[in-house]
Design a protein around this motif. Structure first.
Motif, PDB file in Angstrom:
ATOM      1  N   LEU A 108       7.623   6.391  -0.035  1.00  0.00           N
ATOM      2  CA  LEU A 108       6.685   7.375   0.514  1.00  0.00           C
ATOM      3  C   LEU A 108       5.753   7.904  -0.577  1.00  0.00           C
ATOM      4  O   LEU A 108       4.550   8.084  -0.350  1.00  0.00           O
ATOM      5  CB  LEU A 108       7.452   8.531   1.161  1.00  0.00           C
ATOM      6  CG  LEU A 108       8.228   8.188   2.434  1.00  0.00           C
ATOM      7  CD1 LEU A 108       9.063   9.385   2.882  1.00  0.00           C
ATOM      8  CD2 LEU A 108       7.288   7.755   3.547  1.00  0.00           C
ATOM      9  N   LEU A 109       6.305   8.151  -1.752  1.00  0.00           N
ATOM     10  CA  LEU A 109       5.492   8.627  -2.864  1.00  0.00           C
ATOM     11  C   LEU A 109       4.477   7.569  -3.287  1.00  0.00           C
ATOM     12  O   LEU A 109       3.312   7.878  -3.551  1.00  0.00           O
ATOM     13  CB  LEU A 109       6.385   9.001  -4.046  1.00  0.00           C
ATOM     14  CG  LEU A 109       5.660   9.486  -5.321  1.00  0.00           C
ATOM     15  CD1 LEU A 109       4.814  10.719  -5.017  1.00  0.00           C
ATOM     16  CD2 LEU A 109       6.667   9.781  -6.426  1.00  0.00           C
ATOM     17  N   ALA A 110       4.913   6.301  -3.339  1.00  0.00           N
ATOM     18  CA  ALA A 110       3.997   5.215  -3.688  1.00  0.00           C
ATOM     19  C   ALA A 110       2.864   5.111  -2.679  1.00  0.00           C
ATOM     20  O   ALA A 110       1.705   4.899  -3.034  1.00  0.00           O
ATOM     21  CB  ALA A 110       4.763   3.890  -3.770  1.00  0.00           C
ATOM     22  N   GLY A 111       3.201   5.285  -1.394  1.00  0.00           N
ATOM     23  CA  GLY A 111       2.168   5.252  -0.366  1.00  0.00           C
ATOM     24  C   GLY A 111       1.198   6.401  -0.503  1.00  0.00           C
ATOM     25  O   GLY A 111      -0.017   6.227  -0.316  1.00  0.00           O
ATOM     26  N   TYR A 112       1.704   7.569  -0.846  1.00  0.00           N
ATOM     27  CA  TYR A 112       0.840   8.736  -1.021  1.00  0.00           C
ATOM     28  C   TYR A 112      -0.106   8.550  -2.194  1.00  0.00           C
ATOM     29  O   TYR A 112      -1.282   8.924  -2.139  1.00  0.00           O
ATOM     30  CB  TYR A 112       1.704   9.980  -1.221  1.00  0.00           C
ATOM     31  CG  TYR A 112       0.915  11.251  -1.465  1.00  0.00           C
ATOM     32  CD1 TYR A 112       0.215  11.858  -0.428  1.00  0.00           C
ATOM     33  CD2 TYR A 112       0.879  11.833  -2.727  1.00  0.00           C
ATOM     34  CE1 TYR A 112      -0.507  13.029  -0.652  1.00  0.00           C
ATOM     35  CE2 TYR A 112       0.168  12.995  -2.952  1.00  0.00           C
ATOM     36  CZ  TYR A 112      -0.523  13.591  -1.915  1.00  0.00           C
ATOM     37  OH  TYR A 112      -1.237  14.731  -2.139  1.00  0.00           O
ATOM     38  N   LEU A 113       0.376   7.961  -3.274  1.00  0.00           N
ATOM     39  CA  LEU A 113      -0.436   7.791  -4.477  1.00  0.00           C
ATOM     40  C   LEU A 113      -1.437   6.644  -4.372  1.00  0.00           C
ATOM     41  O   LEU A 113      -2.382   6.572  -5.155  1.00  0.00           O
ATOM     42  CB  LEU A 113       0.454   7.548  -5.693  1.00  0.00           C
ATOM     43  CG  LEU A 113       1.253   8.735  -6.237  1.00  0.00           C
ATOM     44  CD1 LEU A 113       2.133   8.285  -7.398  1.00  0.00           C
ATOM     45  CD2 LEU A 113       0.325   9.858  -6.674  1.00  0.00           C
ATOM     46  N   THR A 114      -1.223   5.744  -3.420  1.00  0.00           N
ATOM     47  CA  THR A 114      -2.068   4.554  -3.331  1.00  0.00           C
ATOM     48  C   THR A 114      -3.368   4.853  -2.603  1.00  0.00           C
ATOM     49  O   THR A 114      -3.392   5.052  -1.383  1.00  0.00           O
ATOM     50  CB  THR A 114      -1.329   3.407  -2.618  1.00  0.00           C
ATOM     51  OG1 THR A 114      -0.127   3.100  -3.328  1.00  0.00           O
ATOM     52  CG2 THR A 114      -2.196   2.157  -2.560  1.00  0.00           C
ATOM     53  N   GLY A 115      -4.457   4.905  -3.364  1.00  0.00           N
ATOM     54  CA  GLY A 115      -5.784   5.048  -2.789  1.00  0.00           C
ATOM     55  C   GLY A 115      -6.495   3.709  -2.790  1.00  0.00           C
ATOM     56  O   GLY A 115      -5.932   2.674  -3.164  1.00  0.00           O
ATOM     57  N   ASP A 116      -7.750   3.718  -2.382  1.00  0.00           N
ATOM     58  CA  ASP A 116      -8.519   2.474  -2.307  1.00  0.00           C
ATOM     59  C   ASP A 116      -8.597   1.776  -3.663  1.00  0.00           C
ATOM     60  O   ASP A 116      -8.271   0.589  -3.792  1.00  0.00           O
ATOM     61  CB  ASP A 116      -9.934   2.768  -1.792  1.00  0.00           C
ATOM     62  CG  ASP A 116      -9.930   3.308  -0.373  1.00  0.00           C
ATOM     63  OD1 ASP A 116      -9.604   2.535   0.541  1.00  0.00           O
ATOM     64  OD2 ASP A 116     -10.255   4.492  -0.177  1.00  0.00           O
ATOM     65  N   LEU A 117      -9.055   2.518  -4.657  1.00  0.00           N
ATOM     66  CA  LEU A 117      -9.237   1.906  -5.969  1.00  0.00           C
ATOM     67  C   LEU A 117      -7.903   1.610  -6.639  1.00  0.00           C
ATOM     68  O   LEU A 117      -7.777   0.644  -7.397  1.00  0.00           O
ATOM     69  CB  LEU A 117     -10.101   2.810  -6.845  1.00  0.00           C
ATOM     70  CG  LEU A 117     -11.542   2.977  -6.348  1.00  0.00           C
ATOM     71  CD1 LEU A 117     -12.277   4.022  -7.173  1.00  0.00           C
ATOM     72  CD2 LEU A 117     -12.291   1.663  -6.392  1.00  0.00           C
ATOM     73  N   THR A 118      -6.899   2.429  -6.358  1.00  0.00           N
ATOM     74  CA  THR A 118      -5.557   2.151  -6.866  1.00  0.00           C
ATOM     75  C   THR A 118      -5.079   0.795  -6.361  1.00  0.00           C
ATOM     76  O   THR A 118      -4.577  -0.038  -7.128  1.00  0.00           O
ATOM     77  CB  THR A 118      -4.568   3.234  -6.410  1.00  0.00           C
ATOM     78  OG1 THR A 118      -5.043   4.514  -6.835  1.00  0.00           O
ATOM     79  CG2 THR A 118      -3.191   3.009  -6.992  1.00  0.00           C
ATOM     80  N   TYR A 119      -5.262   0.573  -5.071  1.00  0.00           N
ATOM     81  CA  TYR A 119      -4.837  -0.686  -4.460  1.00  0.00           C
ATOM     82  C   TYR A 119      -5.599  -1.871  -5.053  1.00  0.00           C
ATOM     83  O   TYR A 119      -5.010  -2.892  -5.405  1.00  0.00           O
ATOM     84  CB  TYR A 119      -5.065  -0.611  -2.953  1.00  0.00           C
ATOM     85  CG  TYR A 119      -4.902  -1.936  -2.242  1.00  0.00           C
ATOM     86  CD1 TYR A 119      -3.645  -2.453  -1.965  1.00  0.00           C
ATOM     87  CD2 TYR A 119      -6.027  -2.667  -1.855  1.00  0.00           C
ATOM     88  CE1 TYR A 119      -3.494  -3.669  -1.321  1.00  0.00           C
ATOM     89  CE2 TYR A 119      -5.883  -3.883  -1.204  1.00  0.00           C
ATOM     90  CZ  TYR A 119      -4.626  -4.377  -0.933  1.00  0.00           C
ATOM     91  OH  TYR A 119      -4.492  -5.585  -0.307  1.00  0.00           O
ATOM     92  N   VAL A 120      -6.921  -1.733  -5.169  1.00  0.00           N
ATOM     93  CA  VAL A 120      -7.743  -2.833  -5.690  1.00  0.00           C
ATOM     94  C   VAL A 120      -7.318  -3.201  -7.097  1.00  0.00           C
ATOM     95  O   VAL A 120      -7.114  -4.384  -7.424  1.00  0.00           O
ATOM     96  CB  VAL A 120      -9.234  -2.446  -5.663  1.00  0.00           C
ATOM     97  CG1 VAL A 120     -10.077  -3.475  -6.413  1.00  0.00           C
ATOM     98  CG2 VAL A 120      -9.727  -2.326  -4.223  1.00  0.00           C
ATOM     99  N   LEU A 121      -7.159  -2.215  -7.955  1.00  0.00           N
ATOM    100  CA  LEU A 121      -6.798  -2.486  -9.343  1.00  0.00           C
ATOM    101  C   LEU A 121      -5.374  -3.042  -9.449  1.00  0.00           C
ATOM    102  O   LEU A 121      -5.103  -3.918 -10.276  1.00  0.00           O
ATOM    103  CB  LEU A 121      -6.938  -1.214 -10.178  1.00  0.00           C
ATOM    104  CG  LEU A 121      -8.370  -0.691 -10.358  1.00  0.00           C
ATOM    105  CD1 LEU A 121      -8.366   0.665 -11.044  1.00  0.00           C
ATOM    106  CD2 LEU A 121      -9.217  -1.685 -11.136  1.00  0.00           C
ATOM    107  N   PHE A 122      -4.477  -2.538  -8.608  1.00  0.00           N
ATOM    108  CA  PHE A 122      -3.088  -2.991  -8.668  1.00  0.00           C
ATOM    109  C   PHE A 122      -2.971  -4.464  -8.290  1.00  0.00           C
ATOM    110  O   PHE A 122      -2.317  -5.244  -8.990  1.00  0.00           O
ATOM    111  CB  PHE A 122      -2.217  -2.133  -7.743  1.00  0.00           C
ATOM    112  CG  PHE A 122      -0.762  -2.511  -7.756  1.00  0.00           C
ATOM    113  CD1 PHE A 122       0.088  -2.032  -8.729  1.00  0.00           C
ATOM    114  CD2 PHE A 122      -0.239  -3.372  -6.792  1.00  0.00           C
ATOM    115  CE1 PHE A 122       1.432  -2.387  -8.761  1.00  0.00           C
ATOM    116  CE2 PHE A 122       1.096  -3.735  -6.801  1.00  0.00           C
ATOM    117  CZ  PHE A 122       1.922  -3.243  -7.788  1.00  0.00           C
TER     118      PHE A 122
END
Length: 249
Positions: A108-122
């Protein structure tokens, strides 16, 4: 655990912070103007601070604020925010193999922290899910560094925007930095012909329907883009495999 001490000491944590640093300025400027917009929309300072502190969804916040200001029905506000954030359903499906080993609280915390740019870079950094414990630690350390800086940039400057709302003139146009950040994300994600078509259809529909009340051009753009892409996928050559030689049925 996602926030264990070892993750903060891992080299990938520093790499995640470094990768996000390049866009953190745009995120901060965007968050600042969102904080200002919340106060200017008529929300009380307490309400705006509460939203800035717990709601980590920039695009849907910016979509919902004008609707709240216009006195739109609650169902329109909720439907707009839902449609704007539907992309995270796709993100979460893709991210599932990366985080499935974590306990529910950390997922749940990982989902909360994952934004658009977070996802792209990851996903650029890690094209495939981990296959061993060291790989899992490295990827989660990167996610904490990447997503953590993204959250801090957005949240701290959103709060600052609320506090300084009456001192920051809207003419500064700092929100344009957020648009540039989104354009960068768009260019990173638009890696196939179908995705470029989707972006073009959505942009065209949003402009064509701009005169609709209550920002319904956003919903129109999303619906048009999804419909066109579904039709194109169904009519693509690979969707209709050729019949075997000899006219078999």
């Amino acid at each position: 655990m996602l926030l264990r001490r070892e993750n903060f000491r891992h080299p990938e944590f520093r790499q995640g912070v470094a990768d996000m640093m390049g866009v953190a300025t745009g995120i901060a400027a965007w968050g600042l103007m969102t904080g200002v917009a919340m106060v200017k929309s008529g929300m009380s300072t307490a309400e705006a601070l509460l939203m800035a502190g717990i709601v980590f969804a920039g695009s849907s916040q910016l979509a919902a604020i004008p609707l709240i200001l216009a006195g739109a029905p609650i169902w329109v506000v909720l439907a707009t925010a839902l449609c704007v954030n539907l992309r995270f359903v796709v993100f979460s499906v893709h991210m599932r193999p990366y985080v499935i080993h974590l306990p529910l609280r950390d997922r749940l915390l990982a989902g909360y922290l994952t934004g658009d740019l977070t996802y792209v870079l990851f996903v650029k950094r890690f094209a495939r899910p981990p296959t061993d414990d060291s790989g899992r630690v490295a990827q989660m350390a990167y996610l904490v560094g990447n997503g953590g800086l993204n959250w801090i940039s957005w949240t701290s400057f959103s709060i600052l925007g609320v506090v300084l709302a009456n001192a920051i003139p809207a003419q500064w146009g700092l929100g344009f930095a957020g648009i540039l950040a989104l354009l960068g994300m768009l260019c990173s994600l638009a890696s196939t012909k179908l995705r470029w078509i989707s972006a073009a259809v959505a942009g065209t529909a949003a402009v064509a329907a701009f005169a609709l009340p209550l920002k319904l051009n956003i919903l129109t753009a999303i619906a048009a883009s999804v419909l066109v892409c579904l039709l194109l996928e169904k009519t693509a050559p690979h969707a209709h495999p050729a019949k075997p030689p000899g006219g078999g049925h």
